[in-house]
Design an enzyme around this catalytic site. Sequence first.
Site, mmCIF file in Angstrom:
data_model
loop_
_atom_site.group_PDB
_atom_site.id
_atom_site.type_symbol
_atom_site.label_atom_id
_atom_site.label_comp_id
_atom_site.label_asym_id
_atom_site.label_seq_id
_atom_site.Cartn_x
_atom_site.Cartn_y
_atom_site.Cartn_z
ATOM 1 N N HIS A 49 -2.045 2.387 -3.329
ATOM 2 C CA HIS A 49 -1.857 3.742 -2.804
ATOM 3 C C HIS A 49 -3.106 4.257 -2.084
ATOM 4 O O HIS A 49 -3.243 5.456 -1.849
ATOM 5 C CB HIS A 49 -1.455 4.707 -3.929
ATOM 6 C CG HIS A 49 -0.060 4.438 -4.460
ATOM 7 N ND1 HIS A 49 0.427 5.001 -5.610
ATOM 8 C CD2 HIS A 49 0.941 3.659 -3.977
ATOM 9 C CE1 HIS A 49 1.681 4.586 -5.820
ATOM 10 N NE2 HIS A 49 2.002 3.762 -4.847
ATOM 11 N N CYS A 52 -5.746 8.023 15.780
ATOM 12 C CA CYS A 52 -6.509 6.933 16.411
ATOM 13 C C CYS A 52 -7.063 5.933 15.403
ATOM 14 O O CYS A 52 -7.643 4.923 15.796
ATOM 15 C CB CYS A 52 -7.647 7.501 17.263
ATOM 16 S SG CYS A 52 -9.045 8.127 16.322
ATOM 17 N N CYS A 78 -10.826 12.033 18.551
ATOM 18 C CA CYS A 78 -9.658 12.355 19.371
ATOM 19 C C CYS A 78 -9.066 13.735 19.086
ATOM 20 O O CYS A 78 -8.095 14.137 19.731
ATOM 21 C CB CYS A 78 -8.568 11.287 19.186
ATOM 22 S SG CYS A 78 -7.650 11.437 17.635
HETATM 23 ZN ZN ZN Z 1 -8.641 10.341 15.925
#
Ligand code: ZN
Length: 247
Positions: free
Chosen positions: A116, A127, A152
């Site tokens: 997990h 990303c 990102c």
């Molecule tokens: Zn990212």
Amino acid sequence: MTSWHERDGRIAVLTGAGISTDSGIPDFRGPRGVWTEDPVAELLSTYDNYMADPALRVRSWEARRNNPAWGAEPNPAHLALVDLERAGRALTIVTQNIDRLHQRAGSNPKRVIEIHGNMFDVVCVDCGYTASMAETLDRVGMGEPDPPCPECGGILKADVIMFGQALDHRTLLKATLAAETADIFLAVGTSLQVEPAASLCGRAVAAGAALIIVNAEPTPYDSLATEVVREPIGTALPRLVEQILAH
Ligand code: ZN
């Protein structure tokens, strides 16, 4: 008929939240479990809710800062599994826990499969950027209540499997292999209600393993077990390890 303790092949151990309650980390579905006492907390662990609701993410980061696992120490049950490995037994630990207590106790990290995930790493869902939880929580403390991915701008989450997310394929294959090659399969502190982790018990038995279940509450796999142990894990596991090593 010989006792299962005398089997000398590989040992696989599936561990769940019950092995860490003696370390001060509450379980989820037990009488005093996190989700029993606060059903809303379960929403924090559901992927779609987490992705859709910024306020829920803010609450999640707060919960991560206050997670009791930060101050937790391994307990005698974790240490018993270290003894088993150090005595030379071929041992694989498949854990549903994200608390890293097996590794901190001294189990070989290469022999611990975290199906997990773990709470000490952070991953970007867009990303794949990764960072440590500690440094990301520092960002929260510095005034970013829902810190975005620095690469990102995407949503960050703990590197754990949430409800609604599939398990990592390769990790699951490794866990399945451990189950199917085990001579003894110990299921410790898990209610065996979450698939596919629970079905590892069935695979192990089908491949010839003796299944030993150590859990306070009944599980759906009790009827398949060679032995079911209800006593507290903190005393039961050291005793079972001692019995295995006595042969
Ligand atoms: Zn990212």
